[in-house]
Structures are given as C-alpha cells and as structure tokens.
Design a protein around this motif. Structure first.
Motif, PDB file in Angstrom:
ATOM      1  N   ASP A   1      -8.495  -7.089   4.602  1.00  0.00           N
ATOM      2  CA  ASP A   1      -8.316  -7.951   5.224  1.00  0.00           C
ATOM      3  C   ASP A   1      -7.150  -8.136   6.840  1.00  0.00           C
ATOM      4  OD1 ASP A   1      -5.390  -8.894   4.798  1.00  0.00           O
ATOM      5  OD2 ASP A   1      -6.178 -10.681   3.744  1.00  0.00           O
ATOM      6  N   GLY A   2      -5.955  -7.283   6.242  1.00  0.00           N
ATOM      7  CA  GLY A   2      -5.146  -6.368   7.169  1.00  0.00           C
ATOM      8  C   GLY A   2      -4.389  -7.035   7.261  1.00  0.00           C
ATOM      9  N   THR A   3      -3.306  -7.293   6.749  1.00  0.00           N
ATOM     10  CA  THR A   3      -2.431  -8.800   6.673  1.00  0.00           C
ATOM     11  C   THR A   3      -1.906  -7.567   5.954  1.00  0.00           C
ATOM     12  OG1 THR A   3      -2.985  -9.045   4.234  1.00  0.00           O
ATOM     13  CG2 THR A   3      -2.974 -10.619   6.554  1.00  0.00           C
ATOM     14  N   GLU A   4      -1.491  -6.270   5.328  1.00  0.00           N
ATOM     15  CA  GLU A   4      -0.855  -5.229   4.408  1.00  0.00           C
ATOM     16  C   GLU A   4      -1.072  -4.368   4.907  1.00  0.00           C
ATOM     17  OE1 GLU A   4       2.350  -5.269   0.594  1.00  0.00           O
ATOM     18  OE2 GLU A   4       0.507  -6.414   0.890  1.00  0.00           O
ATOM     19  N   SER A   5      -0.112  -2.908   5.207  1.00  0.00           N
ATOM     20  CA  SER A   5      -0.795  -1.862   5.755  1.00  0.00           C
ATOM     21  C   SER A   5      -0.658  -1.209   4.376  1.00  0.00           C
ATOM     22  CB  SER A   5       0.661  -0.796   6.472  1.00  0.00           C
ATOM     23  OG  SER A   5       1.447  -0.854   6.460  1.00  0.00           O
ATOM     24  N   MET A   6      -1.436  -0.006   3.950  1.00  0.00           N
ATOM     25  CA  MET A   6      -1.358   1.275   2.528  1.00  0.00           C
ATOM     26  C   MET A   6       0.156   1.217   2.908  1.00  0.00           C
ATOM     27  SD  MET A   6      -2.624   2.305   0.272  1.00  0.00           S
ATOM     28  CE  MET A   6      -4.649   2.431   0.523  1.00  0.00           C
ATOM     29  N   PRO A   7       0.803   1.995   3.188  1.00  0.00           N
ATOM     30  CA  PRO A   7       2.433   2.249   3.328  1.00  0.00           C
ATOM     31  C   PRO A   7       3.468   1.215   2.450  1.00  0.00           C
ATOM     32  CG  PRO A   7       1.932   3.915   5.253  1.00  0.00           C
ATOM     33  CD  PRO A   7       0.649   2.148   4.789  1.00  0.00           C
ATOM     34  N   ASP A   8       2.841  -0.322   3.491  1.00  0.00           N
ATOM     35  CA  ASP A   8       3.783  -1.042   2.267  1.00  0.00           C
ATOM     36  C   ASP A   8       3.186  -1.751   1.770  1.00  0.00           C
ATOM     37  OD1 ASP A   8       5.439  -1.249   4.973  1.00  0.00           O
ATOM     38  OD2 ASP A   8       4.316  -2.776   5.879  1.00  0.00           O
ATOM     39  N   MET A   9       2.127  -1.675   1.365  1.00  0.00           N
ATOM     40  CA  MET A   9       1.241  -2.149   0.020  1.00  0.00           C
ATOM     41  C   MET A   9       1.901  -1.006  -1.214  1.00  0.00           C
ATOM     42  SD  MET A   9      -2.230  -3.589  -1.462  1.00  0.00           S
ATOM     43  CE  MET A   9      -1.836  -4.976  -0.253  1.00  0.00           C
ATOM     44  N   THR A  10       1.770   0.342  -0.708  1.00  0.00           N
ATOM     45  CA  THR A  10       1.562   1.240  -2.160  1.00  0.00           C
ATOM     46  C   THR A  10       4.103   0.870  -2.396  1.00  0.00           C
ATOM     47  OG1 THR A  10       0.534   2.634  -0.980  1.00  0.00           O
ATOM     48  CG2 THR A  10       2.042   3.746  -2.710  1.00  0.00           C
ATOM     49  N   GLU A  11       4.539   1.264  -1.561  1.00  0.00           N
ATOM     50  CA  GLU A  11       6.629   0.492  -1.591  1.00  0.00           C
ATOM     51  C   GLU A  11       6.069  -1.085  -2.704  1.00  0.00           C
ATOM     52  OE1 GLU A  11      10.383   1.429  -1.033  1.00  0.00           O
ATOM     53  OE2 GLU A  11       8.182   2.299  -1.088  1.00  0.00           O
ATOM     54  N   ARG A  12       4.775  -1.717  -2.146  1.00  0.00           N
ATOM     55  CA  ARG A  12       5.190  -2.977  -3.025  1.00  0.00           C
ATOM     56  C   ARG A  12       5.175  -2.619  -4.350  1.00  0.00           C
ATOM     57  NH1 ARG A  12       2.179  -7.788  -4.267  1.00  0.00           N
ATOM     58  NH2 ARG A  12       0.847  -6.829  -2.158  1.00  0.00           N
ATOM     59  N   MET A  13       3.876  -1.977  -4.607  1.00  0.00           N
ATOM     60  CA  MET A  13       3.130  -1.469  -6.150  1.00  0.00           C
ATOM     61  C   MET A  13       4.564  -0.278  -6.778  1.00  0.00           C
ATOM     62  SD  MET A  13       0.982  -1.235  -8.713  1.00  0.00           S
ATOM     63  CE  MET A  13      -0.529  -2.374  -8.341  1.00  0.00           C
ATOM     64  N   LEU A  14       5.112   0.328  -5.389  1.00  0.00           N
ATOM     65  CA  LEU A  14       6.162   1.439  -6.573  1.00  0.00           C
ATOM     66  C   LEU A  14       7.662   0.950  -7.068  1.00  0.00           C
ATOM     67  CD1 LEU A  14       5.982   4.104  -4.010  1.00  0.00           C
ATOM     68  CD2 LEU A  14       4.789   4.093  -6.995  1.00  0.00           C
ATOM     69  N   LYS A  15       7.499  -0.631  -6.293  1.00  0.00           N
ATOM     70  CA  LYS A  15       8.402  -1.480  -7.021  1.00  0.00           C
ATOM     71  C   LYS A  15       8.125  -2.148  -8.661  1.00  0.00           C
ATOM     72  CE  LYS A  15      10.935  -2.763  -2.669  1.00  0.00           C
ATOM     73  NZ  LYS A  15      11.408  -3.197  -1.643  1.00  0.00           N
ATOM     74  N   LYS A  16       6.871  -2.441  -8.431  1.00  0.00           N
ATOM     75  CA  LYS A  16       5.751  -2.803 -10.079  1.00  0.00           C
ATOM     76  C   LYS A  16       6.943  -2.174 -10.650  1.00  0.00           C
ATOM     77  CE  LYS A  16       3.609  -7.020  -9.748  1.00  0.00           C
ATOM     78  NZ  LYS A  16       4.042  -7.075 -10.748  1.00  0.00           N
ATOM     79  N   LEU A  17       5.954  -0.886 -10.677  1.00  0.00           N
ATOM     80  CA  LEU A  17       6.150  -0.239 -11.443  1.00  0.00           C
ATOM     81  C   LEU A  17       7.352   0.431 -11.953  1.00  0.00           C
ATOM     82  CD1 LEU A  17       4.418   2.934 -13.065  1.00  0.00           C
ATOM     83  CD2 LEU A  17       5.143   3.652 -10.835  1.00  0.00           C
ATOM     84  N   ARG A  18       8.293  -0.055 -11.240  1.00  0.00           N
ATOM     85  CA  ARG A  18       9.807   0.545 -11.600  1.00  0.00           C
ATOM     86  C   ARG A  18      10.422  -0.326 -12.230  1.00  0.00           C
ATOM     87  NH1 ARG A  18      14.839  -0.493 -10.384  1.00  0.00           N
ATOM     88  NH2 ARG A  18      16.358   1.486 -10.563  1.00  0.00           N
ATOM     89  N   SER A  19      10.091  -1.462 -11.680  1.00  0.00           N
ATOM     90  CA  SER A  19      10.075  -2.844 -12.705  1.00  0.00           C
ATOM     91  C   SER A  19       9.841  -2.523 -14.321  1.00  0.00           C
ATOM     92  CB  SER A  19       9.629  -4.190 -12.685  1.00  0.00           C
ATOM     93  OG  SER A  19       8.246  -4.669 -12.217  1.00  0.00           O
TER      94      SER A  19
END
Length: 404
Positions: A351-369
């Motif tokens: 839906d365009g509410t989040e960019s791929m770089p931002d979402m990738t960063e968010r997923m990487l933070k989850k990966l780290r946790s």
C-alpha cells in the motif's frame, strides 16, 4: 541495523557460534520417539530449551544419517542425547560420538537395555539435566553478521508473497550477503521457467552448470510425477500457474550472485547466497521425497541455518526444532487473523506506507532481537514440526566417518 555486533553468541569448541544453547534429543527410529518426546516435554514444561528430532524408519538412509549428524553438530545445539530402540540399523553411538568430537555434551543409550519406557525416561531426564547444568558455563562471545547463516522458504503463497513477503526476504538476503554473511534458499520446484535467470546468477562457469543440472533434474522429476509445486490454496490466493508462482518464489533469494549449489546436509564453504538442491539424484519416488514446509526447512537447517524465514500469504503456524522460524506475510488480512502465529507483516510494501529500505531495517532489528534470545511465535507456541523423509543424493565432500 547499525549495530556492529549482532548478539552475544554461544561459542562452540568447533569454532562455530550459536544463537540458541539447546539440548537436542535424537531418536534413531520411530520406536524410540515416544521416550524422547516425553523427556523433552518434561523440560519444556519447566522452561528449558530442549527439543527432539529423529528418523522414523528402522531402515538405513544415508541422507537421513547426514541430516541427523548435522543437527547434532549444529551451532544452536550445545548438548545431544541419542536414544535408540535396540534393533534398528542406525547406531546411536555413532551419532553421539560425532557430537562429542565436535565439542558438544553427548550421551546415548538403547531403551531395550535401559529397561523399557519408564526407566528410559528417568535415565534420559537425569542425563539431560546434567547437560543443562554444564551448558550454563558455555562462553558467550560477540557474533557478527558474517557469522550468521539464514534460510528462506515459502509456504501457503498467495498473490502478495512475491510482491511483498518474498521481496522483503530477498532484501534481507542482499543485506546479509553484502555484509559478509551467508544465506541459503531452495525450492527449485518453484523456479520453473526461470532457468536462464538462475543460471545467469552463478558466480562462475561451474556453479552455472551446477544450477542448470539441478534445474533440469527438478523439471524431469516434476514432469514425471505431476508434482509441480502449485496447490489449490495458492490458486485460491490469486496465483494462476507454476510459472507465476515461481517468479514470486525466487524473489526471496535476492539479487546477489549464487556461490554454490549445495546437496542436503552440505554446509556452505564461502559467504554469500547459496542454492540448496533437495531433489533426489536417483530413486525418484515422490512418496519418499515430497514433504511439507517444515521438512523442507529442516533441510535448510541441516545446511547450518541459524534462522529460517518462512513467507506465507495464506497463513502458516509451523515451526521446527533446532533453529527459530520467523513467519512473514504480505497479506494484511492474513496477519490480522493470525497475529499469534505470524511474526512480521510486510503489507506496507503493497500500500506504499513503508519503503523497502525502512522495512528491511525493521526486519533486521527483529532478526537481531531473535538472535539475542527473543522467542519467535512458533517457539512460544511450541511448534516443532517436520519429518525426515528418505532422499537419495550422492554424498558431496562427506567425511568417511559420516558414512555408516
């Protein structure tokens, strides 16, 4: 993810680093599974990280032997108890010996010799408790992206999978590869029509030929048995052909060069992205091979994956022993229905509410946790699915001591 250190990993004496410090109870035949499961449940009920896995058949299958050996020496595993029944082909002593050689706490016994069910459970609980006490002293050392091995899998795909969920995991694959880590994908049966594309990503001529050979073998298998990997649920989710599904499925592998084609239970020898070939080299019998998503993920884990990402548009609930499973969907309706099971929603890419770089960063933070110890939803729920189906592949660089 700007942090240089991914987490404080568990240092193994063979030089590897794990994100979990579990005891693994291995059954060598269906007849000893009950005892193993009861021992594991005893400790799971008091919050200890103890899991079970094994082979159901009393017959010998070399691929299953190699799988179990890789689980016994997996970086996430600190201790191994192998329990046999007493008359099967697979020797629990050999599995335990290899685990001990790798620096793990290891023990084994036959339940026939232990005196049956009750005495075996009591004996197993005593052994595992001793292992857990010793694992408290396992050193913790910094673990970096270059130490990490991740896997990617599809399950219950719909029209959002290729556009959002798989696209996100492909971006994570690119990040991990660019920062010196390792990523593994499989499912060539969901790569139909993409031979030229996949071959073009081979790092050199040998890898290109290996990809072509694996692809051709997969097409021959699927054609012979009508087992193309598209199901009614995929069609209900908006996919129309195996080629359409394949385009979305292969997106999860990212865009980086493919470093090698691995066989089952073969670990990558260099960093970057690798393709896992799970199709048998001989005895192409679908009853012995066709598996569900958890079993496919177990082959990724046998390649050394610390974590596996499972992308699902329609929804999924499963987990696996040994390594955490992170379930991702690009379908907001699926996520809203199944938030107790699914770990991450990638619908913002649609839906365009989040960019791929931002979402990738968010997923990487989850990966780290998760690497730091946070449980995935499958771990919280206690989902540990997967069966080790027989497979027939020629060994590749397998030590002689692993061929028994």
């Amino acid at each position: 993810m700007n942090e240089k250190i991914l987490c404080q990993g568990y240092q193994r004496r063979d030089g590897t680093k794990g994100i979990r410090n579990k005891v693994l109870i291995v059954f060598t035949v269906e007849c000893s599974k009950y005892v193993c499961r009861k021992i594991a449940e005893y400790f799971q009920n008091i919050g200890e990280d103890v899991e079970t896995i094994g082979s159901h058949s009393c017959l010998h299958n070399q691929v299953n032997i190699r799988r179990m050996l890789k689980y016994c020496t997996h970086p996430n595993v600190g201790g191994v108890l192998v329990i046999g029944h007493g008359c099967e082909y697979t020797y629990p002593s050999m599995l335990a010996k290899e685990a001990e050689r790798s620096g793990r706490e290891a023990a084994w016994f036959y339940q026939q010799e232990a005196g049956g069910t009750k005495k075996s459970i009591i004996r197993g609980i005593t052994i595992v408790q001793d292992m857990l006490d010793k694992l408290k002293n396992v050193p913790r050392i910094p673990m970096y992206i270059q130490d990490l091995v991740i896997g990617g899998e599809c399950g219950g795909s719909d029209f959002t999978s290729g556009l959002a969920g798989n696209a996100l995991i492909g971006s994570v694959f690119d990040y991990v590869a660019d920062h010196g880590g390792t990523a593994v994908f499989e499912e060539l049966s969901e790569g139909i029509g993409l031979k030229d594309y996949l071959v073009s990503r081979g790092i050199d001529d040998k890898v290109k030929q290996d990809i072509a050979n694996a692809y051709d073998k997969t097409v021959d298998f699927c054609s012979a048995y009508g087992q193309f990997s598209i199901a009614p649920g995929n069609m209900d989710g908006g996919l129309t052909t195996i080629e359409e599904k394949s385009m979305g499925a292969m997106v999860k592998s990212g865009r980086r060069p493919i470093q090698s084609v691995l066989k089952i239970a073969q670990s990558p020898t260099r960093k970057g992205v690798h393709l896992l070939d799970v199709i048998p080299d001989e005895k192409l019998e679908p009853a012995h091979f066709i598996a569900a998503d958890p079993s496919d993920m177990l082959d990724l884990i046998a390649a050394g994956c610390h974590i596996v990402f499972l992308v699902t548009g329609r929804g999924h609930v499963v987990g696996t022993p040994v390594s955490p499973v992170v379930k991702v969907t690009g379908n907001p309706r699926t996520y809203n229905r199944m938030q107790d099971d699914i770990d991450f929603c990638a619908a913002g890419l649609l839906d365009g509410t989040e960019s791929m770089p931002d979402m990738t960063e968010r997923m990487l933070k989850k990966l780290r946790s998760i690497c730091c110890g946070r449980l995935t939803n499958a771990e919280k729920m206690g989902h540990r699915e997967g069966i080790l189906y027989f497979n027939y592949q020629d060994p590749v660089n397998v030590p002689k001591c692993w061929q028994f």
